[in-house]
Enzyme design. Sequence first.
Site, mmCIF file in Angstrom:
data_model
loop_
_atom_site.group_PDB
_atom_site.id
_atom_site.type_symbol
_atom_site.label_atom_id
_atom_site.label_comp_id
_atom_site.label_asym_id
_atom_site.label_seq_id
_atom_site.Cartn_x
_atom_site.Cartn_y
_atom_site.Cartn_z
ATOM 1 N N HIS A 26 0.863 -1.182 0.000
ATOM 2 C CA HIS A 26 0.000 0.000 0.000
ATOM 3 C C HIS A 26 0.898 1.230 0.000
ATOM 4 O O HIS A 26 1.813 1.341 0.824
ATOM 5 C CB HIS A 26 -0.888 0.019 1.248
ATOM 6 C CG HIS A 26 -1.931 -1.036 1.247
ATOM 7 N ND1 HIS A 26 -3.208 -0.821 0.793
ATOM 8 C CD2 HIS A 26 -1.875 -2.338 1.632
ATOM 9 C CE1 HIS A 26 -3.912 -1.937 0.905
ATOM 10 N NE2 HIS A 26 -3.118 -2.877 1.414
ATOM 11 N N CYS A 27 0.627 2.151 -0.920
ATOM 12 C CA CYS A 27 1.388 3.390 -1.050
ATOM 13 C C CYS A 27 0.396 4.534 -0.906
ATOM 14 O O CYS A 27 -0.477 4.708 -1.758
ATOM 15 C CB CYS A 27 2.063 3.453 -2.410
ATOM 16 S SG CYS A 27 3.047 1.988 -2.800
#
Length: 137
Positions: A94-95
């Site tokens: 997840h960014c």
Amino acid sequence: MTRSLHFKTSNLPPSEFQVQHYLVIPVEHIATVKDLRRRAEDYSLGKKDPNESDFSHMLNVGQTLLHRDASHSMEYRFGFHQPPFNSVDHLHLHCLALPFTPGWKRVKYLSLGPLGGFIEAEKLLEKIKPLIPISKV
């Protein structure tokens, strides 16, 4: 050869108030972070170059995307959900460009210590880094 894929989690047009959220996914199947060990083969899976792990590569892809698409953000967050709090059994990074809007969304990305929750990418890299340096090929 493609080592990882990435995509935005929303087709909404970006705005300075919206959290940018990308997922970076390794092409090779790895179910969860719990399947990774402190071994050269885990640390080096899909490496872009002999000195970079797949997870370093994934992190670099995420950082590049967020710096490009959310340059207005002052803070970024990169990490993985750990069992039993993961919803998909295929590792994905997840960014996120912060702040979370609405603020309650931050709960989904909290570490719950030994219970799991969210683990920061850098912390995972430290956990799986081999004790013996990886030899250059």
